[in-house]
Design a protein around this motif. Structure first.
Motif, PDB file in Angstrom:
ATOM      1  N   ARG A  52      63.660  13.007  69.155  1.00  0.00           N
ATOM      2  CA  ARG A  52      63.391  11.799  69.926  1.00  0.00           C
ATOM      3  C   ARG A  52      62.842  10.659  69.073  1.00  0.00           C
ATOM      4  O   ARG A  52      63.201   9.505  69.265  1.00  0.00           O
ATOM      5  CB  ARG A  52      62.393  12.130  71.039  1.00  0.00           C
ATOM      6  CG  ARG A  52      62.111  10.969  71.985  1.00  0.00           C
ATOM      7  CD  ARG A  52      61.169  11.383  73.087  1.00  0.00           C
ATOM      8  NE  ARG A  52      59.887  11.824  72.532  1.00  0.00           N
ATOM      9  CZ  ARG A  52      58.886  12.301  73.259  1.00  0.00           C
ATOM     10  NH1 ARG A  52      59.039  12.448  74.562  1.00  0.00           N
ATOM     11  NH2 ARG A  52      57.751  12.674  72.698  1.00  0.00           N
ATOM     12  N   ASP A  53      61.988  10.968  68.106  1.00  0.00           N
ATOM     13  CA  ASP A  53      61.343   9.929  67.308  1.00  0.00           C
ATOM     14  C   ASP A  53      61.929   9.810  65.916  1.00  0.00           C
ATOM     15  O   ASP A  53      61.322   9.187  65.026  1.00  0.00           O
ATOM     16  CB  ASP A  53      59.834  10.222  67.203  1.00  0.00           C
ATOM     17  CG  ASP A  53      59.165  10.262  68.564  1.00  0.00           C
ATOM     18  OD1 ASP A  53      59.558   9.461  69.436  1.00  0.00           O
ATOM     19  OD2 ASP A  53      58.256  11.097  68.753  1.00  0.00           O
ATOM     20  N   ASP A  55      64.478   8.163  64.577  1.00  0.00           N
ATOM     21  CA  ASP A  55      64.797   6.824  64.082  1.00  0.00           C
ATOM     22  C   ASP A  55      63.527   6.054  63.729  1.00  0.00           C
ATOM     23  O   ASP A  55      63.461   5.408  62.671  1.00  0.00           O
ATOM     24  CB  ASP A  55      65.610   6.062  65.131  1.00  0.00           C
ATOM     25  CG  ASP A  55      66.168   4.757  64.597  1.00  0.00           C
ATOM     26  OD1 ASP A  55      66.931   4.797  63.619  1.00  0.00           O
ATOM     27  OD2 ASP A  55      65.826   3.679  65.147  1.00  0.00           O
ATOM     28  N   GLU A  56      62.515   6.128  64.596  1.00  0.00           N
ATOM     29  CA  GLU A  56      61.265   5.428  64.326  1.00  0.00           C
ATOM     30  C   GLU A  56      60.584   5.971  63.068  1.00  0.00           C
ATOM     31  O   GLU A  56      60.043   5.221  62.256  1.00  0.00           O
ATOM     32  CB  GLU A  56      60.323   5.557  65.525  1.00  0.00           C
ATOM     33  CG  GLU A  56      60.768   4.790  66.760  1.00  0.00           C
ATOM     34  CD  GLU A  56      61.830   5.515  67.561  1.00  0.00           C
ATOM     35  OE1 GLU A  56      62.257   6.627  67.143  1.00  0.00           O
ATOM     36  OE2 GLU A  56      62.253   4.973  68.610  1.00  0.00           O
ATOM     37  N   THR A  57      60.634   7.294  62.897  1.00  0.00           N
ATOM     38  CA  THR A  57      60.021   7.910  61.722  1.00  0.00           C
ATOM     39  C   THR A  57      60.729   7.474  60.447  1.00  0.00           C
ATOM     40  O   THR A  57      60.083   7.175  59.435  1.00  0.00           O
ATOM     41  CB  THR A  57      60.056   9.449  61.847  1.00  0.00           C
ATOM     42  OG1 THR A  57      59.390   9.839  63.044  1.00  0.00           O
ATOM     43  CG2 THR A  57      59.383  10.106  60.655  1.00  0.00           C
ATOM     44  N   TYR A  58      62.065   7.430  60.510  1.00  0.00           N
ATOM     45  CA  TYR A  58      62.827   7.006  59.328  1.00  0.00           C
ATOM     46  C   TYR A  58      62.494   5.563  58.964  1.00  0.00           C
ATOM     47  O   TYR A  58      62.275   5.242  57.781  1.00  0.00           O
ATOM     48  CB  TYR A  58      64.322   7.170  59.590  1.00  0.00           C
ATOM     49  CG  TYR A  58      65.205   6.694  58.455  1.00  0.00           C
ATOM     50  CD1 TYR A  58      64.980   7.129  57.148  1.00  0.00           C
ATOM     51  CD2 TYR A  58      66.263   5.823  58.681  1.00  0.00           C
ATOM     52  CE1 TYR A  58      65.786   6.703  56.099  1.00  0.00           C
ATOM     53  CE2 TYR A  58      67.067   5.396  57.644  1.00  0.00           C
ATOM     54  CZ  TYR A  58      66.827   5.828  56.359  1.00  0.00           C
ATOM     55  OH  TYR A  58      67.621   5.400  55.324  1.00  0.00           O
ATOM     56  N   HIS A  59      62.440   4.679  59.944  1.00  0.00           N
ATOM     57  CA  HIS A  59      62.148   3.277  59.650  1.00  0.00           C
ATOM     58  C   HIS A  59      60.725   3.100  59.126  1.00  0.00           C
ATOM     59  O   HIS A  59      60.477   2.235  58.272  1.00  0.00           O
ATOM     60  CB  HIS A  59      62.396   2.407  60.881  1.00  0.00           C
ATOM     61  CG  HIS A  59      63.848   2.093  61.094  1.00  0.00           C
ATOM     62  ND1 HIS A  59      64.690   2.930  61.786  1.00  0.00           N
ATOM     63  CD2 HIS A  59      64.612   1.053  60.670  1.00  0.00           C
ATOM     64  CE1 HIS A  59      65.911   2.419  61.797  1.00  0.00           C
ATOM     65  NE2 HIS A  59      65.897   1.288  61.129  1.00  0.00           N
ATOM     66  N   ALA A  60      59.790   3.913  59.603  1.00  0.00           N
ATOM     67  CA  ALA A  60      58.432   3.858  59.063  1.00  0.00           C
ATOM     68  C   ALA A  60      58.415   4.309  57.606  1.00  0.00           C
ATOM     69  O   ALA A  60      57.715   3.718  56.763  1.00  0.00           O
ATOM     70  CB  ALA A  60      57.504   4.741  59.899  1.00  0.00           C
ATOM     71  N   THR A  61      59.207   5.343  57.297  1.00  0.00           N
ATOM     72  CA  THR A  61      59.299   5.814  55.912  1.00  0.00           C
ATOM     73  C   THR A  61      59.946   4.763  55.028  1.00  0.00           C
ATOM     74  O   THR A  61      59.504   4.534  53.893  1.00  0.00           O
ATOM     75  CB  THR A  61      60.105   7.128  55.859  1.00  0.00           C
ATOM     76  OG1 THR A  61      59.505   8.090  56.727  1.00  0.00           O
ATOM     77  CG2 THR A  61      60.152   7.687  54.442  1.00  0.00           C
ATOM     78  N   HIS A  63      59.865   1.559  55.491  1.00  0.00           N
ATOM     79  CA  HIS A  63      58.892   0.476  55.331  1.00  0.00           C
ATOM     80  C   HIS A  63      57.898   0.791  54.218  1.00  0.00           C
ATOM     81  O   HIS A  63      57.505  -0.098  53.446  1.00  0.00           O
ATOM     82  CB  HIS A  63      58.168   0.241  56.652  1.00  0.00           C
ATOM     83  CG  HIS A  63      57.171  -0.883  56.598  1.00  0.00           C
ATOM     84  ND1 HIS A  63      57.548  -2.207  56.542  1.00  0.00           N
ATOM     85  CD2 HIS A  63      55.801  -0.873  56.556  1.00  0.00           C
ATOM     86  CE1 HIS A  63      56.474  -2.972  56.487  1.00  0.00           C
ATOM     87  NE2 HIS A  63      55.404  -2.183  56.486  1.00  0.00           N
ATOM     88  N   ASP A  99      69.548   0.826  53.019  1.00  0.00           N
ATOM     89  CA  ASP A  99      68.493   0.704  54.014  1.00  0.00           C
ATOM     90  C   ASP A  99      67.188   0.193  53.409  1.00  0.00           C
ATOM     91  O   ASP A  99      66.375  -0.416  54.115  1.00  0.00           O
ATOM     92  CB  ASP A  99      68.256   2.048  54.700  1.00  0.00           C
ATOM     93  CG  ASP A  99      69.415   2.459  55.605  1.00  0.00           C
ATOM     94  OD1 ASP A  99      70.232   1.583  55.954  1.00  0.00           O
ATOM     95  OD2 ASP A  99      69.511   3.657  55.946  1.00  0.00           O
TER      96      ASP A  99
END
Length: 236
Positions: A52-53, A55-61, A63, A99
């Protein structure tokens, strides 16, 4: 637990099914820095995770690694160290390089797009994996990266125009056209149109990409069920 449950590491003399992992995908350590190498592997793991999370975890990584030139250079060096046939790993690292949105990626992606595509290695590419197709996918992915850099004010227009003019594969020429057409740069769009006209491929300029969310969605409830009921199993 029943004795017919698949297990990892089961003794070969045991009775029942056996699940054997014959290949473990790894990335070579070209950094000489244990912490940096671990960060690369952790980023790839997050990139390919599900949930569930995810995509958010990948984008935080992403960043946390953006702006880190040392990390970006490690991605490029690892790409060069991979075996040519490691298409999944190569694609993952190309996508990661994109990315990260680091301007340093421009030169590497441009070199990849220009790199000659090796001759077909598959014995029967028409009925299986084509190594040429895999290489074209890597380059069209790189072109998407050049398009993204262009939107972030990194000038990649000359390489994209060069691709339209000289790439051997229409998929690459088409990807380069879309990159320029979506840039909003009227001057380079006209230059690209002129190149396509000279190649007798102006039809590429008439193609349109439809975002998934804008594509017509069919309601499965409106699909007529098969008449006469379900067919009998093939072996009856």
């Amino acid at each position: 637990m029943s004795n017919d449950t698949p297990q990892l590491g089961r003794d070969q003399d045991a009775i029942g099914d056996e699940l054997s992992i014959r290949e473990r995908r790894t990335f070579p350590d070209v950094s000489g820095d244990e912490s940096l190498y671990r960060r690369l592997n952790d980023t790839i793991s997050v990139m390919t995770a599900s949930g569930r999370d995810a995509d958010e975890t990948y984008h935080a990584t992403l960043h946390s690694n953006q702006g880190d030139d040392e990390f970006a250079n490690l991605v490029f060096k690892t790409l060069d160290a991979l075996d040519e046939t490691a298409y999944v790993e190569r694609w993952a690292l190309v996508q990661l390089a994109i990315d990260l949105e680091n301007p340093l990626a421009g030169d590497y992606l441009a070199e990849l797009v220009r790199r000659p595509i090796p001759a077909e290695q598959a014995e029967d590419p028409g009925h299986g994996i084509s190594t040429v197709t895999e290489e074209v996918i890597l380059r069209t992915t790189a072109i998407e990266g050049l398009a993204r850099l262009l939107r972030h004010d990194v000038d990649t227009t000359e390489l994209l125009l060069e691709t339209i003019a000289s790439a051997d594969f229409v998929a690459m020429r088409r990807a380069a056209w879309f990159a320029l057409a979506e840039s909003g740069r009227d001057d380079v769009i006209e230059r690209a149109r002129a190149i396509l006209t000279d190649r007798d491929e102006i039809w590429i300029a008439n193609l349109r990409r439809t975002p998934v969310r804008e594509a017509e969605q069919h309601d499965p409830r409106l699909i007529d069920p098969p008449r006469g009921g379900l067919p009998a199993p093939f072996d009856e």
